[in-house]
Write a protein that holds these residues in place. Structure first.
Motif, PDB file in Angstrom:
ATOM      1  N   TYR A 300       0.835  -1.213   0.000  1.00 36.21           N
ATOM      2  CA  TYR A 300       0.000   0.000   0.000  1.00 36.21           C
ATOM      3  C   TYR A 300       0.860   1.249   0.000  1.00 36.21           C
ATOM      4  O   TYR A 300       0.500   2.268  -0.589  1.00 36.21           O
ATOM      5  CB  TYR A 300      -0.910  -0.027   1.220  1.00 36.21           C
ATOM      6  CG  TYR A 300      -1.996   1.013   1.213  1.00 36.21           C
ATOM      7  CD1 TYR A 300      -3.150   0.838   0.450  1.00 36.21           C
ATOM      8  CD2 TYR A 300      -1.885   2.165   1.979  1.00 36.21           C
ATOM      9  CE1 TYR A 300      -4.152   1.792   0.451  1.00 36.21           C
ATOM     10  CE2 TYR A 300      -2.881   3.119   1.985  1.00 36.21           C
ATOM     11  CZ  TYR A 300      -4.015   2.923   1.219  1.00 36.21           C
ATOM     12  OH  TYR A 300      -5.011   3.875   1.215  1.00 36.21           O
ATOM     13  N   GLN A 301       1.992   1.179   0.662  1.00 45.48           N
ATOM     14  CA  GLN A 301       2.988   2.243   0.632  1.00 45.48           C
ATOM     15  C   GLN A 301       4.310   1.655   0.165  1.00 45.48           C
ATOM     16  O   GLN A 301       4.659   0.528   0.520  1.00 45.48           O
ATOM     17  CB  GLN A 301       3.150   2.878   2.023  1.00 45.48           C
ATOM     18  CG  GLN A 301       1.935   3.685   2.464  1.00 45.48           C
ATOM     19  CD  GLN A 301       2.108   4.259   3.867  1.00 45.48           C
ATOM     20  OE1 GLN A 301       2.405   3.535   4.804  1.00 45.48           O
ATOM     21  NE2 GLN A 301       1.920   5.562   4.004  1.00 45.48           N
ATOM     22  N   CYS A 302       5.058   2.422  -0.590  1.00 47.79           N
ATOM     23  CA  CYS A 302       6.303   1.941  -1.171  1.00 47.79           C
ATOM     24  C   CYS A 302       7.275   1.537  -0.067  1.00 47.79           C
ATOM     25  O   CYS A 302       7.450   2.266   0.925  1.00 47.79           O
ATOM     26  CB  CYS A 302       6.918   3.030  -2.047  1.00 47.79           C
ATOM     27  SG  CYS A 302       8.441   2.523  -2.885  1.00 47.79           S
ATOM     28  N   VAL A 324       0.563 -13.232  -6.276  1.00 44.99           N
ATOM     29  CA  VAL A 324       0.485 -11.944  -6.965  1.00 44.99           C
ATOM     30  C   VAL A 324       0.959 -10.866  -6.002  1.00 44.99           C
ATOM     31  O   VAL A 324       0.510 -10.811  -4.840  1.00 44.99           O
ATOM     32  CB  VAL A 324      -0.952 -11.637  -7.434  1.00 44.99           C
ATOM     33  CG1 VAL A 324      -1.012 -10.268  -8.109  1.00 44.99           C
ATOM     34  CG2 VAL A 324      -1.443 -12.725  -8.381  1.00 44.99           C
ATOM     35  N   ALA A 325       1.864 -10.009  -6.460  1.00 50.55           N
ATOM     36  CA  ALA A 325       2.362  -8.889  -5.660  1.00 50.55           C
ATOM     37  C   ALA A 325       2.041  -7.589  -6.395  1.00 50.55           C
ATOM     38  O   ALA A 325       2.401  -7.427  -7.558  1.00 50.55           O
ATOM     39  CB  ALA A 325       3.859  -9.003  -5.421  1.00 50.55           C
ATOM     40  N   VAL A 326       1.341  -6.681  -5.697  1.00 50.81           N
ATOM     41  CA  VAL A 326       0.946  -5.399  -6.271  1.00 50.81           C
ATOM     42  C   VAL A 326       1.569  -4.292  -5.441  1.00 50.81           C
ATOM     43  O   VAL A 326       1.442  -4.290  -4.207  1.00 50.81           O
ATOM     44  CB  VAL A 326      -0.588  -5.244  -6.302  1.00 50.81           C
ATOM     45  CG1 VAL A 326      -0.981  -3.920  -6.950  1.00 50.81           C
ATOM     46  CG2 VAL A 326      -1.232  -6.407  -7.042  1.00 50.81           C
ATOM     47  N   THR A 327       2.229  -3.352  -6.096  1.00 48.56           N
ATOM     48  CA  THR A 327       2.863  -2.219  -5.414  1.00 48.56           C
ATOM     49  C   THR A 327       2.268  -0.929  -5.925  1.00 48.56           C
ATOM     50  O   THR A 327       2.234  -0.689  -7.138  1.00 48.56           O
ATOM     51  CB  THR A 327       4.382  -2.213  -5.645  1.00 48.56           C
ATOM     52  OG1 THR A 327       4.939  -3.455  -5.192  1.00 48.56           O
ATOM     53  CG2 THR A 327       5.035  -1.074  -4.885  1.00 48.56           C
ATOM     54  N   LEU A 328       1.768  -0.096  -4.995  1.00 49.96           N
ATOM     55  CA  LEU A 328       1.197   1.214  -5.326  1.00 49.96           C
ATOM     56  C   LEU A 328       2.208   2.276  -4.917  1.00 49.96           C
ATOM     57  O   LEU A 328       2.549   2.394  -3.734  1.00 49.96           O
ATOM     58  CB  LEU A 328      -0.131   1.412  -4.593  1.00 49.96           C
ATOM     59  CG  LEU A 328      -1.196   0.308  -4.803  1.00 49.96           C
ATOM     60  CD1 LEU A 328      -2.461   0.633  -4.009  1.00 49.96           C
ATOM     61  CD2 LEU A 328      -1.514   0.136  -6.278  1.00 49.96           C
ATOM     62  N   VAL A 329       2.688   3.052  -5.903  1.00 51.59           N
ATOM     63  CA  VAL A 329       3.750   4.030  -5.677  1.00 51.59           C
ATOM     64  C   VAL A 329       3.168   5.430  -5.798  1.00 51.59           C
ATOM     65  O   VAL A 329       2.569   5.775  -6.831  1.00 51.59           O
ATOM     66  CB  VAL A 329       4.900   3.833  -6.686  1.00 51.59           C
ATOM     67  CG1 VAL A 329       6.035   4.810  -6.382  1.00 51.59           C
ATOM     68  CG2 VAL A 329       5.413   2.400  -6.648  1.00 51.59           C
ATOM     69  N   ASP A 330       3.325   6.242  -4.751  1.00 48.19           N
ATOM     70  CA  ASP A 330       2.919   7.651  -4.808  1.00 48.19           C
ATOM     71  C   ASP A 330       3.887   8.429  -5.683  1.00 48.19           C
ATOM     72  O   ASP A 330       5.003   7.994  -5.971  1.00 48.19           O
ATOM     73  CB  ASP A 330       2.907   8.257  -3.398  1.00 48.19           C
ATOM     74  CG  ASP A 330       1.776   7.702  -2.562  1.00 48.19           C
ATOM     75  OD1 ASP A 330       0.865   7.083  -3.143  1.00 48.19           O
ATOM     76  OD2 ASP A 330       1.816   7.873  -1.330  1.00 48.19           O
ATOM     77  N   TRP A 331       3.457   9.633  -6.076  1.00 44.06           N
ATOM     78  CA  TRP A 331       4.324  10.489  -6.889  1.00 44.06           C
ATOM     79  C   TRP A 331       5.614  10.830  -6.135  1.00 44.06           C
ATOM     80  O   TRP A 331       6.688  10.809  -6.715  1.00 44.06           O
ATOM     81  CB  TRP A 331       3.553  11.774  -7.256  1.00 44.06           C
ATOM     82  CG  TRP A 331       2.889  11.701  -8.587  1.00 44.06           C
ATOM     83  CD1 TRP A 331       3.284  12.310  -9.745  1.00 44.06           C
ATOM     84  CD2 TRP A 331       1.702  10.973  -8.920  1.00 44.06           C
ATOM     85  NE1 TRP A 331       2.418  11.999 -10.766  1.00 44.06           N
ATOM     86  CE2 TRP A 331       1.437  11.174 -10.291  1.00 44.06           C
ATOM     87  CE3 TRP A 331       0.829  10.160  -8.210  1.00 44.06           C
ATOM     88  CZ2 TRP A 331       0.348  10.619 -10.952  1.00 44.06           C
ATOM     89  CZ3 TRP A 331      -0.250   9.599  -8.863  1.00 44.06           C
ATOM     90  CH2 TRP A 331      -0.485   9.826 -10.213  1.00 44.06           C
TER      91      TRP A 331
END
Length: 558
Positions: A300-302, A324-331
């Protein structure tokens, strides 16, 4: 690869990817080499070395301590090996009692191990095998002083084994200080040459912070989704996200450092038992936690660095399974992700800008197009965190710590005082106050009401007249008593004090009580003749009361 070297008693540095069985890589040699009561009965050993532990396994987190202990207990059941877990957050007494009875293997975190050793309950002089699990974390800057103190208490002649998925060069150099001619073993599958596990499908998206929870809600409705672990960097984000997912209908639980040990173990038990299918955690659960059926891991956070990324996504795709691995990267996290991507040689240098409505987002993760940000009621089949009981651990270092992390009440101190936040004054004062309210119910204020005492531009605020009416008998009695007193100098101050206790403005009280005081003085013949002749006593800086309040006060005195 590890078993022959470790069973021979040689020092080992073991390195392998997450989910490949490192626990039994050191666990089997430890269980095989300790001397148990069964060995003495079978004639394989002359006598037990003593009640002190023969092997010590040091781990960085409490959750990993519990897991390693359970694995060793299961593997050593046939040989009746006694294994004890020692970590903070639990009461000392059960651990001390177990040590007195005698154990062969101790698994613990550095802090509690040093506490028990310093108090003389844990004797490390008979330890012949030392294991540092997640060695790179154990020898990092935060744990290095504690590890050195533990090693100083061990015999100089021993077997030392270090195991971890990541082992930087400087850590290996540092580890050799505690080892004798170690054998460095790196194990990997022939067709798995990358730094990450090949069976884990990785997806990286550039996401907006305000849209992440919507995206996560849709990920949790993907086809074939089983148990899910969601990782956050901060404890506050972890707690808020778990609460938000629960409001959306998902069976979620949080694990972070602000929770008490009982709540942390309750969440993990509920996750393992399937009562909760979404575990939101900080990096405290990123190392070593092995739960069957985890199909998705969401960053959820890098993560902070490439090591943390590897350990996080290693919670899925374990023992040859896929995940499955999902990474959400903020700007703002793009520079950090760039370093992680370069270090691990991943194909995501510039993650695609993605929102909860993006078409490729649904296609990549096999999310139904009908999925929304709220789980349909028909799919809410999990019992939830409340169905898992909280174990009474006799926790130390906290009092009733809940989700917020601090005790809500004060602790009781000698003498009847209640300390801490929210504590009241002395017990005697509290009892006296309660007795006054019981004796005079007419003076008791309603719950939630507040007393108004201020005067604005010479006009009494609402409620002053009512207060004067209620307290008039008490005021008259006080004025009469003052009139009969041998000294007249303190009359004004005493009346003001009585007025302040009754909650009446001083200006209202003085004029309301002058006439009764004068009458009482005239009848008693006390030194109040000037007041009886009509002369008013001297008043200091009083304000004129309004006519309405004066009329009400006059009626009350009549």
């Amino acid at each position: 690869m590890t078993l022959p070297v470790a069973l021979a008693g040689s020092d080992v540095i073991g390195q392998a990817k997450t989910g490949t069985g490192k626990t039994l890589g050191f666990g089997i040699p430890v269980l095989q080499r300790v001397v148990t009561a069964a060995d003495v009965e079978a004639g394989r050993a002359a006598a037990l070395p003593g009640k002190s532990p023969q092997a010590l396994v040091v781990v960085p987190t409490r959750e990993l301590c519990v897991q390693v202990t359970n694995d060793l207990l299961g593997a050593g059941k046939v040989r009746s090996v006694r294994v004890l877990s020692v970590y903070g957050g639990r009461a000392y007494e059960p651990q001390v009692e177990a040590l007195k009875k005698g154990v062969e293997v101790v698994v613990g975190t550095p802090g509690r191990l040093l506490d028990l050793a310093g108090q003389g309950h844990l004797d490390l002089s008979q330890v012949r095998m030392l294991v540092l699990d997640e060695a790179d974390e154990m020898l990092d800057l935060g744990f290095l002083p504690d590890v050195e103190k533990i090693v100083d208490r061990l015999p100089a002649v021993r077997q030392t084994m270090l195991f971890s998925a990541t082992m930087p060069g400087q850590i290996i150099t540092l580890a050799r200080r505690y080892m004798t001619k170690p054998t460095h073993i790196r194990a990997s599958a022939p067709d798995d040459q990358g730094t990450t596990v090949a069976s884990v499908s990785q997806h990286v998206y550039r996401a907006h912070a305000m849209d992440k929870q919507e995206m996560l809600s849709r990920i949790l409705q993907a086809k074939g989704r089983g148990l899910v672990m969601v990782f956050c960097r901060t404890k506050r984000t972890c707690a808020d996200l778990a609460e938000g997912l629960t409001d959306r209908g998902f069976a979620a639980a949080a694990v972070h450092g602000d929770l008490g040990q009982g709540a942390r173990e309750q969440a993990l038990r509920a996750f393992r038992n399937g009562k909760v299918d979404v575990l939101v955690a900080t990096d405290v659960a990123a190392r070593g936690i092995d739960v069957d059926g985890v199909t998705h891991v969401v960053n959820y956070q890098c993560p902070e660095d490439e090591k943390t990324y590897l350990h996080r996504i290693g919670r899925t795709g374990r023992a040859g399974a896929s995940g499955v691995a999902v990474t959400l990267v903020d700007w703002e996290d793009m520079p950090r992700w760039g370093l992680i991507n370069k270090a691990l040689e991943l194909p995501f240098p510039e993650p695609v800008e993605t929102y909860s409505t993006s078409a490729h987002f649904y296609t990549d993760l096999e999310i139904p197009e009908s999925a929304t940000g709220v789980l349909p009621r028909a799919d809410r089949t999990r019992a939830g965190l409340g169905a898992e009981e909280v174990e009474d651990l006799g926790e130390t270092g906290k009092g009733g710590r809940g989700r917020g992390g601090r005790s809500s009440g004060g602790s009781t101190r000698p003498g009847g005082r209640s300390g801490g936040r929210g504590g009241s004054g002395s017990g005697a004062g509290a009892e006296a106050g309660a007795g006054d309210e019981a004796a005079e119910p007419s003076r008791r204020r309603a719950p939630g009401s507040r007393r108004r005492r201020r005067l604005s531009d010479g006009v009494a605020v609402e409620g002053a007249a009512d207060a004067a009416v209620e307290a008039a008998p008490t005021v008259v009695e006080a004025a009469a008593a003052e009139a009969q007193a041998p000294t007249a100098k303190k009359t004004t101050r005493s009346r003001k004090s009585a007025a302040s206790k009754a909650g009446i403005p001083a200006a209202t009280f003085v004029e309301a009580a002058v006439e009764p005081a004068a009458a009482a003085a005239g009848e008693a013949g006390a030194p109040g003749d000037a007041a009886a002749d009509g002369d008013k006593p001297r008043r200091r800086r009083r304000r004129r009361r309004p006519d309405a309040a004066a009329g009400a006060a006059a009626e009350s005195t009549d």
